[in-house]
Design an enzyme around this catalytic site. Structure first.
Site, PDB file in Angstrom:
ATOM      1  NE  ARG A 188     -31.394 -10.672  15.362  1.00 36.64           N
ATOM      2  CZ  ARG A 188     -32.704 -10.768  15.299  1.00 36.64           C
ATOM      3  NH1 ARG A 188     -33.290 -10.836  14.130  1.00 36.64           N
ATOM      4  NH2 ARG A 188     -33.434 -10.779  16.385  1.00 36.64           N
ATOM      5  CE  LYS A 222     -34.143   6.267  11.023  1.00 42.34           C
ATOM      6  NZ  LYS A 222     -35.406   5.808  11.368  1.00 42.34           N
ATOM      7  CD  GLU A 256     -32.444   5.072  14.723  1.00 43.41           C
ATOM      8  OE1 GLU A 256     -32.814   3.986  15.124  1.00 43.41           O
ATOM      9  OE2 GLU A 256     -32.780   5.542  13.609  1.00 43.41           O
ATOM     10  CD  GLU A 307     -38.309   7.774  11.447  1.00 46.52           C
ATOM     11  OE1 GLU A 307     -38.560   7.657  12.655  1.00 46.52           O
ATOM     12  OE2 GLU A 307     -37.635   6.950  10.815  1.00 46.52           O
ATOM     13  N   GLY A 345     -33.007 -13.600  24.870  1.00 44.19           N
ATOM     14  CA  GLY A 345     -34.061 -13.350  25.859  1.00 44.19           C
ATOM     15  C   GLY A 345     -33.438 -13.088  27.222  1.00 44.19           C
TER      16      GLY A 345
HETATM   17  C1  F6R Z   1     -35.349   3.331  14.318  1.00 41.54           C
HETATM   18  C2  F6R Z   1     -35.704   1.973  14.582  1.00 41.54           C
HETATM   19  C3  F6R Z   1     -36.350   1.644  15.877  1.00 41.54           C
HETATM   20  C4  F6R Z   1     -37.541   0.701  15.619  1.00 41.54           C
HETATM   21  C5  F6R Z   1     -38.152   0.220  16.942  1.00 41.54           C
HETATM   22  C6  F6R Z   1     -39.363  -0.650  16.716  1.00 41.54           C
HETATM   23  O1  F6R Z   1     -34.689   3.481  13.106  1.00 41.54           O
HETATM   24  O2  F6R Z   1     -35.497   1.123  13.775  1.00 41.54           O
HETATM   25  O3  F6R Z   1     -36.757   2.780  16.555  1.00 41.54           O
HETATM   26  O4  F6R Z   1     -38.495   1.380  14.868  1.00 41.54           O
HETATM   27  O5  F6R Z   1     -37.186  -0.505  17.662  1.00 41.54           O
HETATM   28  O6  F6R Z   1     -39.047  -1.762  15.942  1.00 41.54           O
HETATM   29  P1  F6R Z   1     -40.158  -2.575  15.171  1.00 41.54           P
HETATM   30  O7  F6R Z   1     -40.729  -1.682  14.139  1.00 41.54           O
HETATM   31  O8  F6R Z   1     -39.439  -3.749  14.592  1.00 41.54           O
HETATM   32  O9  F6R Z   1     -41.180  -2.962  16.186  1.00 41.54           O
END
Ligand code: F6R
Length: 608
Positions: A27, A485, A488, A481, A101
């Protein structure tokens, strides 16, 4: 993003918590900590950096006891240093708290507590919880937690232990995910079921303003007003193999290679042959409401937002319903025009993204219809939507989203077909698309076999500082996208643009050091893309073109081509994104980056 695991039972509490923390590593985190009740005292150990640092610190320590909590922290309030890692404790060290949070009124509470003589040991918002609970503790921990939370504004998923009441963990949720996992004579609380899946598949997701008191052989769920809440135990279908690497070097690579299967799973059982349409069980709850929809707003963040853009093109193309795609973080603070004929589609892999969730709630107040498209079963978005569609992509552990993206595009296509057939999409056109969709998994497999060629390209370009990604039509979002990628996981600056926009600014960047990835598959804008490539070459830019097999024109112009099988334009993003995922992966690997846990990033962004 932060992760929580708590355990109570006869197992080896230290080992169970550390193993749980490792499952939460994906995470994203910067420090970690563990607190165990041991002979009437809490032993708390924290470390900055990897879980291995924490393991080193506790390796010699005996931690008997049968109750403990642990945490991976992703800094929000206070830098990632030892004193800010969780668990946080009260002054007398009898209460320990882990928290996900943000406590928004923490400064106010901190001032108040300081005036009462409390000395703070960290810069975090969380520490106020430990002191508040301590001050409210009169022998009943859940009561103390409840009374403290009434003073708190903000979001939380918390787990609390107290050395005076060593036979329970108290947990509470508002705005941050929290799950009780029920084992045999043992109980867990976690923010992410990957942490407890090895022990049990039985879970009880908590709702906002609910609290759980867990003991080895029983649990109580109450609301914040102390009213008992009856909850059903749910059984998850994910298994432990799904959250392990299965021989791959990284989760991201495993997940890229899983796409033939994950795309298949996203469409499995969802094709209605007789009607040449899709059959989406999760939409039945909407009844006739969907027939009356006049406008659709897709709200999402990051990669899910890119999938949403492709969804916009698909739905407008096939169903002729106007679609807008909004960044959830913007949408939630605007004053959007919504009514009961507006359908909001929240797209999210995790189903826990704070902005997407808030955007959805905002639309709910305005009476719009709320649909969720997400991967994690039982997630907040899934629970709070009126109805929706699961991706069935299986757990995505790599921080950079790959298979969730292709599953989101697949599901959005099924939704577009559903709306299309309700409107004027012909049966034969719909059938043609469905037939072609069925060939996509094997075409993805064909592309994956080209991985070595893409690896060689990565070896040529891994030391560049900038990349440009261009695409048009359905492949403009794919270009965005592809660029996301790369940036990131390799930390190379990369921008995605609609190819024709290049002339309006980015062309100034092009020189011999600028690699440009151009999606140039043979579709309606093929000739236009050729002109764009010529413009790049005229300025000595390096072109890596993604083309269809058999293409000869672009081969003559581009520096490198990656050939992929041909498909219909509407389905092409499902194929064109694959080489870009692999290119990003191999470039990051060559640069020695931590592919699965890129710096500063979190898998599930549960704070604003
Ligand atoms: C990029 C990535 C993030 C998520 C974004 C939304 O590789 O993983 O940009 O797409 O944080 O996350 P979700 O889809 O979980 O709402």
């Amino acid at each position: 993003m932060c992760g929580i695991i708590g355990y109570i039972g006869k197992g080896n509490v230290k080992d169970i918590l550390v193993e749980g923390l490792k499952r939460l590593e994906y995470r994203g985190y910067d420090s970690s900590g563990i607190a165990v009740i041991n002979r009437g005292r809490i032993t708390c150990t924290k470390a900055v950096g990897n879980i291995s640092k924490l393991e080193e610190k506790i390796s010699g320590k005996k931690m008997p006891g049968n109750v403990g909590i642990a945490h991976t922290r992703w800094a929000t309030h206070g830098s990632p240093i030892l004193k800010n890692a969780h668990p946080h404790m009260d002054i007398r060290n009898r209460i320990a708290v882990v928290h996900n949070g943000i406590i928004e009124n923490f400064q106010y509470l901190r001032n108040k507590l300081t005036k009462k003589g409390v000395r703070f040991r960290s810069d975090t918002d969380t520490e106020v919880l430990a002191h508040l609970i301590s001050q409210n503790f009169k022998g009943n921990l859940s009561e103390a937690v409840r009374n403290s939370l009434k003073q708190v504004e903000g979001t939380y998923g918390i787990a609390v232990i107290c050395s005076d009441t060593p036979n329970e963990i108290v947990a509470a949720k508002k705005g941050s995910p929290l799950i009780v996992a029920v084992g045999k004579d043992e109980m867990f609380v976690t923010s992410d079921l990957s942490a407890t899946l090895r022990h049990t598949k039985k879970i009880i997701p908590l709702e906002d303003n609910e609290m759980a008191i867990i003991r080895p052989d029983n649990y109580e769920i109450k609301d914040i007003e102390n009213v008992p809440v009856l909850k059903k135990i749910e059984e998850v279908s994910w298994n432990i193999d799904m959250i392990e690497k299965g021989g791959y070097r990284h989760f991201m690579l495993k997940e890229i290679h899983e796409q033939p299967e994950s795309i298949t799973n996203s469409m499995r059982g969802r094709i209605d042959e007789a009607l040449s349409s899709s059959r989406l069980g999760g939409l039945l709850v909407f009844g006739n409401k969907l027939k009356k929809v006049e406008k659709i707003i897709i709200s999402a963040c990051g990669t899910s937002w890119h999938a949403g853009l492709i969804g916009e093109y698909m739905i407008e193309d096939l169903a002729r319903i106007p679609v807008e795609v909004e960044y959830a973080s913007e949408f939630r603070y605007r004053n959007p025009i919504l009514n009961e004929k507006t359908l909001i589609i929240a797209v999210s892999q995790s189903g826990e993204t704070a902005d997407t969730l808030a955007a959805m709630r905002e639309a709910k107040i305005k009476n719009s219809i709320i649909m969720g498209i997400c991967n994690v079963v039982g997630s907040s978005i899934a629970r709070e939507s009126d109805g929706g569609i699961y991706l069935h992509a299986g757990p995505e552990i790599g921080v950079a989203s790959t298979k969730a993206f292709t599953s989101q595009v697949t599901v959005l296509l099924l939704l577009a077909l559903h709306f299309g057939r309700m409107n004027d999409l012909s049966k034969s056109k719909s059938k043609e698309i469905i037939d072609e969709l069925r060939t996509i998994p094997s075409k993805v497999e064909t592309i994956l076999k080209e991985e070595n060629k893409i690896k060689k390209l990565a070896e040529l370009y891994f030391n560049k500082n900038n990349f440009l990604y261009l695409g048009r039509g359905y492949n403009f979002p794919t270009a965005l996208e592809g660029a996301l990628k790369l940036k990131e996981i390799s930390y190379i600056h990369a921008e995605g643009y609609p190819a024709a926009e290049m002339k309006h600014g980015p062309i100034a960047l092009i020189d011999k050091d600028m690699p440009v990835v151009v999606i140039a598959t043979s579709d309606t804008v093929y000739d236009k893309i050729i002109s764009n490539i010529q413009e790049i070459k005229a300025r000595n830019g390096k072109v890596i073109a993604v083309v269809n097999k058999g293409d000869t024109k672009i081969k003559k112009l581009a520096d490198h081509v990656i050939s992929i099988p041909k498909t219909m334009e509407i389905l092409s993003p499902l194929l064109t994104i694959i080489p870009m995922q692999l290119l990003a992966y191999h470039i990051a690997l060559k640069r020695g980056c931590n592919v699965d846990q890129p710096r500063n990033l979190a898998k599930s962004v549960t704070v604003e």
